[in-house]
Design a protein around this motif. Structure first.
Motif, PDB file in Angstrom:
ATOM      1  N   PHE A 216       0.813  -1.219   0.000  1.00 30.82           N
ATOM      2  CA  PHE A 216       0.000   0.000   0.000  1.00 30.82           C
ATOM      3  C   PHE A 216       0.849   1.273   0.000  1.00 30.82           C
ATOM      4  CE2 PHE A 216      -1.833   3.151   3.072  1.00 30.82           C
ATOM      5  CZ  PHE A 216      -2.739   3.733   2.200  1.00 30.82           C
ATOM      6  N   TYR A 217       1.839   1.348   0.879  1.00 30.59           N
ATOM      7  CA  TYR A 217       2.617   2.578   1.021  1.00 30.59           C
ATOM      8  C   TYR A 217       3.486   2.855  -0.210  1.00 30.59           C
ATOM      9  CZ  TYR A 217       1.070   2.700   5.846  1.00 30.59           C
ATOM     10  OH  TYR A 217       0.292   2.752   6.963  1.00 30.59           O
ATOM     11  N   ASP A 218       3.926   1.790  -0.859  1.00 32.88           N
ATOM     12  CA  ASP A 218       4.730   1.969  -2.072  1.00 32.88           C
ATOM     13  C   ASP A 218       3.888   2.479  -3.240  1.00 32.88           C
ATOM     14  OD1 ASP A 218       6.965   1.047  -0.724  1.00 32.88           O
ATOM     15  OD2 ASP A 218       6.628  -1.043  -1.321  1.00 32.88           O
ATOM     16  N   HIS A 219       2.608   2.094  -3.256  1.00 33.88           N
ATOM     17  CA  HIS A 219       1.731   2.430  -4.382  1.00 33.88           C
ATOM     18  C   HIS A 219       0.904   3.691  -4.143  1.00 33.88           C
ATOM     19  CE1 HIS A 219       1.813  -2.173  -5.308  1.00 33.88           C
ATOM     20  NE2 HIS A 219       2.908  -1.558  -5.698  1.00 33.88           N
ATOM     21  N   LEU A 220       1.046   4.299  -2.961  1.00 34.11           N
ATOM     22  CA  LEU A 220       0.158   5.395  -2.567  1.00 34.11           C
ATOM     23  C   LEU A 220       0.188   6.552  -3.562  1.00 34.11           C
ATOM     24  CD1 LEU A 220      -1.788   6.380  -0.395  1.00 34.11           C
ATOM     25  CD2 LEU A 220       0.165   7.212   0.919  1.00 34.11           C
ATOM     26  N   MET A 221       1.361   6.891  -4.078  1.00 31.98           N
ATOM     27  CA  MET A 221       1.480   8.046  -4.965  1.00 31.98           C
ATOM     28  C   MET A 221       0.816   7.817  -6.325  1.00 31.98           C
ATOM     29  SD  MET A 221       5.351   9.442  -4.218  1.00 31.98           S
ATOM     30  CE  MET A 221       6.099   7.821  -4.231  1.00 31.98           C
ATOM     31  N   GLN A 222       0.610   6.540  -6.690  1.00 35.26           N
ATOM     32  CA  GLN A 222       0.025   6.240  -8.001  1.00 35.26           C
ATOM     33  C   GLN A 222      -1.483   5.996  -7.949  1.00 35.26           C
ATOM     34  OE1 GLN A 222       3.103   4.344  -7.164  1.00 35.26           O
ATOM     35  NE2 GLN A 222       4.090   6.143  -8.049  1.00 35.26           N
ATOM     36  N   VAL A 223      -2.093   6.133  -6.785  1.00 31.78           N
ATOM     37  CA  VAL A 223      -3.509   5.784  -6.637  1.00 31.78           C
ATOM     38  C   VAL A 223      -4.395   6.799  -7.365  1.00 31.78           C
ATOM     39  CG1 VAL A 223      -5.425   5.637  -4.988  1.00 31.78           C
ATOM     40  CG2 VAL A 223      -3.241   4.529  -4.479  1.00 31.78           C
ATOM     41  N   SER A 224      -5.351   6.292  -8.127  1.00 34.30           N
ATOM     42  CA  SER A 224      -6.407   7.137  -8.694  1.00 34.30           C
ATOM     43  C   SER A 224      -7.596   7.044  -7.732  1.00 34.30           C
ATOM     44  CB  SER A 224      -6.807   6.642 -10.082  1.00 34.30           C
ATOM     45  OG  SER A 224      -8.000   7.271 -10.508  1.00 34.30           O
ATOM     46  N   TRP A 225      -7.776   8.079  -6.916  1.00 31.24           N
ATOM     47  CA  TRP A 225      -8.770   7.987  -5.837  1.00 31.24           C
ATOM     48  C   TRP A 225     -10.170   7.705  -6.368  1.00 31.24           C
ATOM     49  CZ3 TRP A 225     -13.105  10.927  -5.451  1.00 31.24           C
ATOM     50  CH2 TRP A 225     -13.174  12.120  -6.187  1.00 31.24           C
ATOM     51  N   GLU A 226     -10.520   8.322  -7.490  1.00 30.79           N
ATOM     52  CA  GLU A 226     -11.874   8.169  -8.021  1.00 30.79           C
ATOM     53  C   GLU A 226     -12.124   6.737  -8.492  1.00 30.79           C
ATOM     54  OE1 GLU A 226     -14.840  11.041 -10.614  1.00 30.79           O
ATOM     55  OE2 GLU A 226     -12.667  11.193 -10.860  1.00 30.79           O
ATOM     56  N   ALA A 227     -11.164   6.194  -9.233  1.00 31.35           N
ATOM     57  CA  ALA A 227     -11.314   4.828  -9.738  1.00 31.35           C
ATOM     58  C   ALA A 227     -11.355   3.820  -8.591  1.00 31.35           C
ATOM     59  CB  ALA A 227     -10.164   4.506 -10.687  1.00 31.35           C
ATOM     60  N   GLU A 228     -10.484   3.999  -7.598  1.00 29.52           N
ATOM     61  CA  GLU A 228     -10.441   3.061  -6.476  1.00 29.52           C
ATOM     62  C   GLU A 228     -11.695   3.176  -5.615  1.00 29.52           C
ATOM     63  OE1 GLU A 228      -8.502   0.688  -6.137  1.00 29.52           O
ATOM     64  OE2 GLU A 228      -6.796   1.165  -7.399  1.00 29.52           O
ATOM     65  N   ALA A 229     -12.207   4.388  -5.430  1.00 26.73           N
ATOM     66  CA  ALA A 229     -13.432   4.565  -4.643  1.00 26.73           C
ATOM     67  C   ALA A 229     -14.596   3.842  -5.309  1.00 26.73           C
ATOM     68  CB  ALA A 229     -13.746   6.048  -4.478  1.00 26.73           C
ATOM     69  N   ARG A 230     -14.670   3.918  -6.620  1.00 28.27           N
ATOM     70  CA  ARG A 230     -15.734   3.194  -7.344  1.00 28.27           C
ATOM     71  C   ARG A 230     -15.497   1.689  -7.268  1.00 28.27           C
ATOM     72  NH1 ARG A 230     -15.737   7.464 -12.389  1.00 28.27           N
ATOM     73  NH2 ARG A 230     -17.191   8.980 -11.443  1.00 28.27           N
ATOM     74  N   HIS A 231     -14.233   1.291  -7.340  1.00 26.27           N
ATOM     75  CA  HIS A 231     -13.907  -0.138  -7.265  1.00 26.27           C
ATOM     76  C   HIS A 231     -14.379  -0.748  -5.948  1.00 26.27           C
ATOM     77  CE1 HIS A 231     -11.652  -3.886  -7.493  1.00 26.27           C
ATOM     78  NE2 HIS A 231     -11.079  -3.573  -6.334  1.00 26.27           N
ATOM     79  N   PHE A 232     -14.197  -0.028  -4.853  1.00 27.00           N
ATOM     80  CA  PHE A 232     -14.600  -0.539  -3.539  1.00 27.00           C
ATOM     81  C   PHE A 232     -16.033  -0.153  -3.167  1.00 27.00           C
ATOM     82  CE2 PHE A 232      -9.888  -0.331  -2.930  1.00 27.00           C
ATOM     83  CZ  PHE A 232      -9.690  -1.685  -2.707  1.00 27.00           C
ATOM     84  N   ASN A 233     -16.726   0.515  -4.099  1.00 28.92           N
ATOM     85  CA  ASN A 233     -18.127   0.903  -3.891  1.00 28.92           C
ATOM     86  C   ASN A 233     -18.286   1.842  -2.689  1.00 28.92           C
ATOM     87  OD1 ASN A 233     -20.832   0.876  -4.671  1.00 28.92           O
ATOM     88  ND2 ASN A 233     -21.349  -0.751  -3.216  1.00 28.92           N
ATOM     89  N   ILE A 234     -17.367   2.794  -2.561  1.00 27.97           N
ATOM     90  CA  ILE A 234     -17.428   3.765  -1.463  1.00 27.97           C
ATOM     91  C   ILE A 234     -17.301   5.191  -2.012  1.00 27.97           C
ATOM     92  CG2 ILE A 234     -16.600   2.247   0.378  1.00 27.97           C
ATOM     93  CD1 ILE A 234     -13.780   3.383  -0.075  1.00 27.97           C
ATOM     94  N   GLU A 235     -17.743   5.394  -3.249  1.00 33.09           N
ATOM     95  CA  GLU A 235     -17.537   6.694  -3.885  1.00 33.09           C
ATOM     96  C   GLU A 235     -18.213   7.820  -3.113  1.00 33.09           C
ATOM     97  OE1 GLU A 235     -18.320   9.102  -8.104  1.00 33.09           O
ATOM     98  OE2 GLU A 235     -19.063   7.040  -7.859  1.00 33.09           O
ATOM     99  N   THR A 236     -19.459   7.611  -2.672  1.00 34.62           N
ATOM    100  CA  THR A 236     -20.185   8.678  -1.967  1.00 34.62           C
ATOM    101  C   THR A 236     -19.452   9.098  -0.707  1.00 34.62           C
ATOM    102  OG1 THR A 236     -22.299   7.869  -2.816  1.00 34.62           O
ATOM    103  CG2 THR A 236     -22.365   9.309  -0.878  1.00 34.62           C
ATOM    104  N   ALA A 237     -19.050   8.106   0.110  1.00 36.07           N
ATOM    105  CA  ALA A 237     -18.371   8.412   1.370  1.00 36.07           C
ATOM    106  C   ALA A 237     -17.043   9.128   1.108  1.00 36.07           C
ATOM    107  CB  ALA A 237     -18.139   7.133   2.161  1.00 36.07           C
ATOM    108  N   VAL A 238     -16.308   8.697   0.091  1.00 37.43           N
ATOM    109  CA  VAL A 238     -15.020   9.317  -0.210  1.00 37.43           C
ATOM    110  C   VAL A 238     -15.219  10.757  -0.683  1.00 37.43           C
ATOM    111  CG1 VAL A 238     -13.014   9.248  -1.747  1.00 37.43           C
ATOM    112  CG2 VAL A 238     -13.841   7.149  -0.679  1.00 37.43           C
ATOM    113  N   ARG A 239     -16.249  10.991  -1.484  1.00 37.31           N
ATOM    114  CA  ARG A 239     -16.515  12.363  -1.941  1.00 37.31           C
ATOM    115  C   ARG A 239     -16.929  13.263  -0.775  1.00 37.31           C
ATOM    116  NH1 ARG A 239     -16.407  13.372  -7.307  1.00 37.31           N
ATOM    117  NH2 ARG A 239     -16.363  11.586  -8.725  1.00 37.31           N
ATOM    118  N   ILE A 240     -17.688  12.711   0.173  1.00 38.41           N
ATOM    119  CA  ILE A 240     -18.040  13.479   1.373  1.00 38.41           C
ATOM    120  C   ILE A 240     -16.783  13.844   2.146  1.00 38.41           C
ATOM    121  CG2 ILE A 240     -19.155  13.315   3.654  1.00 38.41           C
ATOM    122  CD1 ILE A 240     -21.341  11.600   2.308  1.00 38.41           C
ATOM    123  N   GLU A 241     -15.889  12.864   2.299  1.00 36.39           N
ATOM    124  CA  GLU A 241     -14.651  13.097   3.042  1.00 36.39           C
ATOM    125  C   GLU A 241     -13.796  14.168   2.364  1.00 36.39           C
ATOM    126  OE1 GLU A 241     -11.501  10.233   5.327  1.00 36.39           O
ATOM    127  OE2 GLU A 241     -11.975   9.714   3.245  1.00 36.39           O
TER     128      GLU A 241
END
Length: 615
Positions: A216-241
């Motif tokens: 996780f820590y090695d890949h943190l800089m390459q994360v696409s937050w929007e794509a990953e939030a949709r992947h884990f089905n938490i897009e609404t909560a992440v957008r609120i945050e």
């Protein structure tokens, strides 16, 4: 009902502070410990200028909330009470009173269900104004968004009352976690005159990613937050945050480790780090903590005898009790690393020829059908063995006394002759029915998904299954320790005091209360540099190992390297003499004061002053 009276040493004399958390009078997660334990220190600094705001759930609030009477509310003149009255006049069912914890702070509770009639409009506004979509059938999100709407209305009412006050105090509103963050973007959009602080204790997306990515820590800089939030089905909560983080005047998190997450997953650098503490007074046992250790260790002895002695016995005076606890996150909580180190320690002990045993407890929560009947029966039969021995003891004691009084040769008589045949037979039959050739079970309960449990699968692969020749024994207890448990019959805090060492080498832990709670009880603990607490200790506590806090290096280390370091720590601990362990517990207990909220509250106060400066 009495609230604290004003005092001259207020943190900000002309300001009001509202602290908003989903866990106010609502014990559902770790933030509950943060908020509840901080209350006494916060009340001390803010007095009657402080109020808490949370959701109202009747069943949860019943034991924690004392409502103010209508007469008391009508007579109150402070801005919080006036804001409550204003909201009630608007038709909102506000619950107002005190939280029944040390400090007895004011608390306002708002039922999300009161706003469910407006839920359609709330969801539409969130999408139109802030680009936050909401699925139709997620009740938690509905509760969060309805509460956020009501929280915004209360803050608006408070701001209006504060402006009408002769002193015109500034209003600070401190939101904790995404579940309360819905109010923030609207408060900014509508330019409500308050200063907003938002604290993320762990980014939601970070927790999901860490559970599913061993690097996780090695890949943190390459994360696409929007794509990953949709992947884990938490897009609404992440957008609120994200909206809460960007809408706050002062954005904070709890450790330097989570600062990195905030930068890459929320796209904002935190303005401050707010380390967590404890109300150490709750744990202080003055000079009794060594006695308490002995007292509760004796209760753990009872469990261990029932669990293991049915199959084979060992010397309890030469047995060390180690434990880990927390949410069942096998990788994040470091259960995988702990098990690997225990397997290596077991081999070392077997090869060394040293005396003694290690019993390791895994205390976590997993779905189960029932307590293992074999475990329950063994405990029940051992109780019968105890009752039989006590009856024989009374009979022998009485007969020995008469024999001694009438003795002429002063020799100790044959004690076996003083026991009736009935008790001899019962003693033999009870032991025969109890003893078995089967191995002591690793787990105390029957799990719902036994074959897919990571802890069980590891101990099976490693053959760490409580063989008699194993020097490290495993007890996996997939439920909370409580006084009502027929296995332990004690509180979790008592269980901790009875153990010798807590092991928490987490891979992902934004703060980490479990090692801190060990320290507060005078029990040495192992943490990691990937936990907020471990990182704080390394930066702020010199010679921390002498104070019984050990930090496993996991940053930029392989799993094997971390496992070897943890094994070495455990090996060193096992080699200690009893005297050295007692001295270490003294050091741990004496150092616990530095983690008290009275000392750590200063970080919060600085954040509040920063928010006031930005006005």
């Amino acid at each position: 009902m009495q609230f604290p009276s004003s005092a001259p040493d207020l943190v900000a004399p002309n300001a009001l502070l509202v602290e908003v958390a989903w866990e106010v009078c609502n014990q559902v997660g770790g933030i509950y410990t943060v908020i509840r334990s901080k209350v006494p220190a916060t009340v001390q600094g803010w007095q009657d200028s402080y109020c808490l705001l949370g959701p109202y759930f009747a069943q949860q609030a019943q034991a924690e909330f004392e409502p103010m009477t209508e007469a008391e509310l009508a007579a109150a003149t402070d801005p919080f009470s006036r804001a409550v009255r204003r909201l009630r006049e608007q038709g909102v069912g506000v619950h107002y009173g005190v939280w029944l914890v040390t400090g007895r702070p004011r608390v306002v509770l708002l039922s999300p269900y009161d706003a469910y009639g407006q839920l359609g409009q709330i969801k539409a506004d969130l999408w139109r104004d802030h680009g936050i979509p909401t699925p139709d059938h997620d009740d938690l999100l509905h509760q969060v968004e309805a509460f956020g709407h009501l929280a915004k209305r209360f803050v608006q009412a408070l701001a209006t009352e504060a402006a009408a006050d002769a002193a015109q105090p500034q209003v600070l509103v401190h939101f904790h976690e995404w579940m309360t963050g819905v109010a923030i973007p609207d408060l900014r959009r509508e330019q409500v005159p308050v200063r907003i602080i938002f604290t993320t204790h762990a980014t939601l997306l970070g927790r999901y990613l860490a559970m599913n990515d061993p690097n996780f820590y090695d890949h943190l800089m390459q994360v696409s937050w929007e794509a990953e939030a949709r992947h884990f089905n938490i897009e609404t909560a992440v957008r609120i945050e994200r909206a809460a983080a960007h809408g706050s005047h002062v954005f904070t998190t709890v450790s330097e480790l989570t600062v990195r997450e905030c930068i890459y997953l929320l796209d904002r650098i935190p303005d401050a780090v707010l380390p967590n503490g404890l109300n150490i007074e709750r744990f202080v046992a003055l000079h009794e903590f060594q006695n308490l250790h002995q007292q509760y260790k004796a209760k753990i002895h009872e469990f261990v005898m029932a669990h293991f002695f049915q199959s084979y016995s060992f010397d309890l005076d030469k047995t060390l009790y180690l434990f880990t606890s927390g949410r069942y996150e096998y990788h994040n909580k470091g259960f995988d690393l702990t098990l690997e180190a225990l397997a290596r320690l077991n081999y070392r002990l077997q090869q060394s020829g040293l005396e003694g045993q290690v019993v390791m407890f895994f205390i976590t929560k997993r779905p189960f059908y029932s307590i293992n009947p074999q475990v329950l029966q063994s405990r029940a039969v051992l109780n019968e063995v105890r009752e039989t021995c006590e009856a024989i003891e009374r009979q022998v004691g009485e007969r020995l006394f008469y024999a001694a009084a009438g003795a002429t040769d002063y020799k100790l008589p044959e004690l076996g002759s003083m026991v009736d045949d009935y008790w001899k037979l019962r003693y033999r039959r009870t032991l025969q029915s109890w003893k078995t050739n089967s191995l002591p079970p690793v787990i105390t309960h029957n799990l719902v998904d036994d074959h897919n449990d990571d802890i069980l699968n590891f101990v099976r692969r490693a053959n760490l299954v409580n063989n008699q020749h194993d020097r490290v024994k495993i007890v996996y207890h997939p439920d909370f320790v409580s006084p009502t448990s027929p296995l332990f019959g004690m509180e979790y805090g008592q269980f901790v005091r009875g153990c010798h060492l807590g092991i928490f080498p987490s891979y992902y832990e934004p703060w980490g209360y479990t090692p801190l709670e060990c320290v507060a009880r005078g029990v040495p603990a192992i943490t990691s540099d990937l936990s907020g607490f471990g990182d704080y200790v390394m930066q702020n506590v010199p010679q921390h190992e002498e104070k019984g806090i050990f930090v496993v290096q996991r940053q930029e280390k392989s799993f094997d390297e971390a496992a070897e370091e943890l094994t070495n720590m455990l090996w060193t601990f096992v080699l200690q003499t009893r005297r050295e362990r007692i001295m270490q517990r003294n050091q741990v207990e004496s150092s616990s004061e530095m983690y008290d909220w009275k000392n750590l509250r200063v970080y919060y106060d600085r954040a509040y002053h920063l928010a006031l400066e930005r006005s």
